[in-house]
Scaffold this motif. Structure first.
Motif, PDB file in Angstrom:
ATOM      1  N   UNK A  33       0.832  -1.205   0.000  1.00 45.68           N
ATOM      2  CA  UNK A  33       0.000   0.000   0.000  1.00 45.68           C
ATOM      3  C   UNK A  33       0.867   1.257   0.000  1.00 45.68           C
ATOM      4  N   UNK A  34       1.989   1.187   0.703  1.00 46.77           N
ATOM      5  CA  UNK A  34       2.911   2.332   0.721  1.00 46.77           C
ATOM      6  C   UNK A  34       3.510   2.580  -0.659  1.00 46.77           C
ATOM      7  N   UNK A  35       3.791   1.474  -1.369  1.00 51.53           N
ATOM      8  CA  UNK A  35       4.432   1.602  -2.682  1.00 51.53           C
ATOM      9  C   UNK A  35       3.429   1.869  -3.805  1.00 51.53           C
ATOM     10  N   UNK A  36       2.131   1.562  -3.584  1.00 53.47           N
ATOM     11  CA  UNK A  36       1.127   1.626  -4.645  1.00 53.47           C
ATOM     12  C   UNK A  36       1.074   2.966  -5.389  1.00 53.47           C
ATOM     13  N   UNK A  37       1.106   4.114  -4.706  1.00 59.78           N
ATOM     14  CA  UNK A  37       0.984   5.396  -5.425  1.00 59.78           C
ATOM     15  C   UNK A  37       2.100   5.650  -6.454  1.00 59.78           C
ATOM     16  N   UNK A  38       3.225   4.967  -6.313  1.00 61.37           N
ATOM     17  CA  UNK A  38       4.353   5.212  -7.220  1.00 61.37           C
ATOM     18  C   UNK A  38       4.524   4.130  -8.271  1.00 61.37           C
ATOM     19  N   UNK A  40       3.926   2.026 -11.571  1.00 60.48           N
ATOM     20  CA  UNK A  40       3.397   2.153 -12.929  1.00 60.48           C
ATOM     21  C   UNK A  40       3.399   0.769 -13.570  1.00 60.48           C
ATOM     22  N   UNK A  41       2.290   0.427 -14.243  1.00 61.50           N
ATOM     23  CA  UNK A  41       2.190  -0.862 -14.915  1.00 61.50           C
ATOM     24  C   UNK A  41       1.343  -0.692 -16.180  1.00 61.50           C
ATOM     25  N   UNK A  42       1.723  -1.387 -17.228  1.00 57.95           N
ATOM     26  CA  UNK A  42       1.041  -1.272 -18.518  1.00 57.95           C
ATOM     27  C   UNK A  42      -0.453  -1.570 -18.348  1.00 57.95           C
ATOM     28  N   UNK A  43      -1.290  -0.655 -18.868  1.00 61.11           N
ATOM     29  CA  UNK A  43      -2.736  -0.815 -18.799  1.00 61.11           C
ATOM     30  C   UNK A  43      -3.370  -0.105 -17.621  1.00 61.11           C
ATOM     31  N   UNK A  44      -2.525   0.465 -16.740  1.00 62.19           N
ATOM     32  CA  UNK A  44      -3.066   1.167 -15.579  1.00 62.19           C
ATOM     33  C   UNK A  44      -2.363   2.515 -15.435  1.00 62.19           C
ATOM     34  N   UNK A  45      -3.128   3.491 -14.924  1.00 64.84           N
ATOM     35  CA  UNK A  45      -2.511   4.778 -14.622  1.00 64.84           C
ATOM     36  C   UNK A  45      -1.638   4.639 -13.377  1.00 64.84           C
ATOM     37  N   UNK A  46      -0.654   5.538 -13.276  1.00 64.27           N
ATOM     38  CA  UNK A  46       0.253   5.528 -12.116  1.00 64.27           C
ATOM     39  C   UNK A  46      -0.562   5.619 -10.828  1.00 64.27           C
ATOM     40  N   UNK A  47      -0.294   4.681  -9.935  1.00 61.80           N
ATOM     41  CA  UNK A  47      -0.956   4.684  -8.640  1.00 61.80           C
ATOM     42  C   UNK A  47      -2.290   3.982  -8.627  1.00 61.80           C
ATOM     43  N   UNK A  48      -2.736   3.452  -9.792  1.00 63.81           N
ATOM     44  CA  UNK A  48      -4.054   2.820  -9.865  1.00 63.81           C
ATOM     45  C   UNK A  48      -3.969   1.302 -10.093  1.00 63.81           C
ATOM     46  N   UNK A  49      -2.799   0.721  -9.930  1.00 62.63           N
ATOM     47  CA  UNK A  49      -2.664  -0.725 -10.101  1.00 62.63           C
ATOM     48  C   UNK A  49      -3.387  -1.422  -8.950  1.00 62.63           C
ATOM     49  N   UNK A  50      -4.281  -2.374  -9.220  1.00 66.01           N
ATOM     50  CA  UNK A  50      -5.028  -3.059  -8.157  1.00 66.01           C
ATOM     51  C   UNK A  50      -4.098  -3.785  -7.183  1.00 66.01           C
ATOM     52  N   UNK A  51      -4.504  -3.826  -5.918  1.00 67.63           N
ATOM     53  CA  UNK A  51      -3.681  -4.454  -4.878  1.00 67.63           C
ATOM     54  C   UNK A  51      -3.432  -5.931  -5.182  1.00 67.63           C
ATOM     55  N   UNK A  52      -4.473  -6.611  -5.704  1.00 65.87           N
ATOM     56  CA  UNK A  52      -4.312  -8.033  -5.995  1.00 65.87           C
ATOM     57  C   UNK A  52      -3.219  -8.271  -7.035  1.00 65.87           C
TER      58      UNK A  52
END
Length: 442
Positions: A33-38, A40-52
């Motif tokens: 959760x701490x790392x989530x906002x930073x 980046x993954x293909x198909x998702x906006x920065x910080x919006x990658x699902x936790x799963x």
């Protein structure tokens, strides 16, 4: 997180730390959760990658970090809560580490020896004698004579040259009958026995007289600096022009000026001051030993066996190498400490812990300036490599501690001297020297 005591025997402590699978999973989720906002993954906006998805992608990597941080945190909390200070790095082992799998509880065994409680010491009750020696006329005159000898000159003599005499020579060196570069000189003043020429040269000139001619036959050493000469036999054609005997300089104002003093009286005063500084240093060493003896006799507390064992091993190893100076490496059988080594180790560990406690309570610190001076003094042993030595010390915490420890100890000893009851006792240089020799024999 559960911490359970498994051993409490003397200074030895043992604990089992249990981190449940749920606690570990929560820690992993927290780090993700701490790392989530930073992220980046293909198909998702920065910080919006699902936790799963984050857990699937990075969970295994984060798992090890979370486990280590949790165990470290539990250990730090334990030491803060109990006030224990480990004598050495705690031993930490994961139970069933080879068969552990994700979803299992993490069980860690931790064991250590804690530092003992150091009893209070009434430093003002300690009584010490400080030996005070004055630089007498005889000692000053002896030192003056030694200075005059170092400032010796040479005067012409009749007869054969002896070891210690100076011969003034012209020489021409040849190899296989051919002169070589750098092998000739005129009016060269050579002191026999100075070992300033290659081995065997000076000895062959003992017995020559002014006017003699002598061929000196020698071989250059195999490791000689000039490769074209190394290991080769040479003949030096020598003409003896003068033979001079050493003559000590006159003890007068001129001698004093050679050593930076205005006159002989000023030089004598400087010598007396230097001698008394040397005496004071020796007297301090004697008084320090008496202080350590007194502390060793009056203070008692339990010692961490691991520290004593390590110190005894180091003492035994060091003494073995002193007895076998030709054995430079460490490829030898294990050296078992003797009872004498163990007894000395117990004293050193006890006094080391005691002085550390006294210094901490007195807020004794080693300054950056003192450390720099210590490094400079040590670096002088490596001429031409001073910079590399400085860099080595900067990058080596263990070496820094080795340099800092004796400075800290001396500052603590000086602190104790100020509080102890010290009486001055006048003595002679000879008795002071005898006291110092007794220290070295112990």
């Amino acid at each position: 997180m559960q911490v359970t005591e498994t051993l409490n025997e003397g200074l030895k402590r043992g604990y089992t730390i249990t981190l449940t699978a749920d606690e570990l999973d929560a820690k992993v989720n927290e780090k993700l959760a701490e790392a989530q906002p930073e992220v980046e993954m293909k198909g998702f906006r920065k910080g919006k990658v699902p936790m799963a998805l984050l857990k699937k992608q990075f969970g295994q990597r984060v798992l090890g970090e979370a486990m280590q941080e949790s165990v470290d945190g539990a250990m730090n909390a334990h030491f803060e809560e109990t006030g224990d200070k480990p004598a050495m790095q705690p031993a930490v082992n994961m139970v069933d580490g080879e068969t552990w799998k994700e979803g299992d509880d993490v069980v860690v065994e931790m064991s250590y020896e804690k530092l003992p409680e150091i009893p209070e010491v009434d430093l003002k009750s300690i009584k010490l004698e400080k030996m005070v020696a004055k630089a007498g006329d005889d000692a000053v005159e002896e030192a003056l004579a030694n200075l005059a000898e170092t400032a010796q000159d040479f005067e012409a003599k009749d007869g054969a040259a002896e070891d210690g005499d100076q011969v003034v020579i012209d020489f021409l060196g040849k190899i296989d009958g051919e002169a070589f570069d750098g092998g000739a000189a005129e009016d060269y003043p050579l002191v026999l026995g100075s070992n300033s020429f290659i081995p065997g040269f000076e000895e062959q000139l003992v017995g020559v007289k002014a006017g003699d001619e002598k061929n000196v036959e020698v071989s250059f050493p195999e490791e000689y600096g000039a490769e074209n000469l190394a290991g080769k036999a040479a003949v030096f054609e020598c003409k003896i022009k003068e033979v001079k005997a050493p003559k000590a300089a006159e003890i007068d104002d001129e001698l004093a000026k050679k050593f930076g003093a205005e006159d002989l009286a000023a030089l004598k005063a400087q010598i007396a001051e230097r001698l008394e500084a040397e005496y004071a240093g020796a007297a301090r060493a004697v008084m320090k030993r008496k202080l350590l003896d007194a502390l060793d006799e009056t203070v008692s507390f339990e010692l961490p066996p691991s520290l004593v064992e390590a110190e005894a091993g180091q003492i035994a190893h060091q003494l073995w190498h002193e007895e076998h100076p030709d054995h430079q490496g460490h490829d030898h059988d294990k050296i078992e400490p003797t009872d004498e080594h163990n007894k000395l180790a117990e004293r050193r560990v006890k006094l080391g812990l005691l002085l550390a406690e006294l210094g901490q309570k007195a807020e004794v610190e080693v300054t950056d300036q003192e450390m720099t001076q210590a490094v400079m003094n040590q670096a002088r042993q490596y001429p031409g490599q001073e910079r590399q030595f400085f860099e080595f010390v900067q990058q080596n915490p263990q070496m820094q501690q080795q340099l800092r420890a004796p400075i800290f100890e001396d500052k603590v000893v000086d602190y104790v001297f100020e509080l102890a009851e010290v009486s001055e006792v006048e003595t002679t240089k000879e008795d002071l020297q005898k006291a110092v020799e007794e220290l070295e024999d112990e």
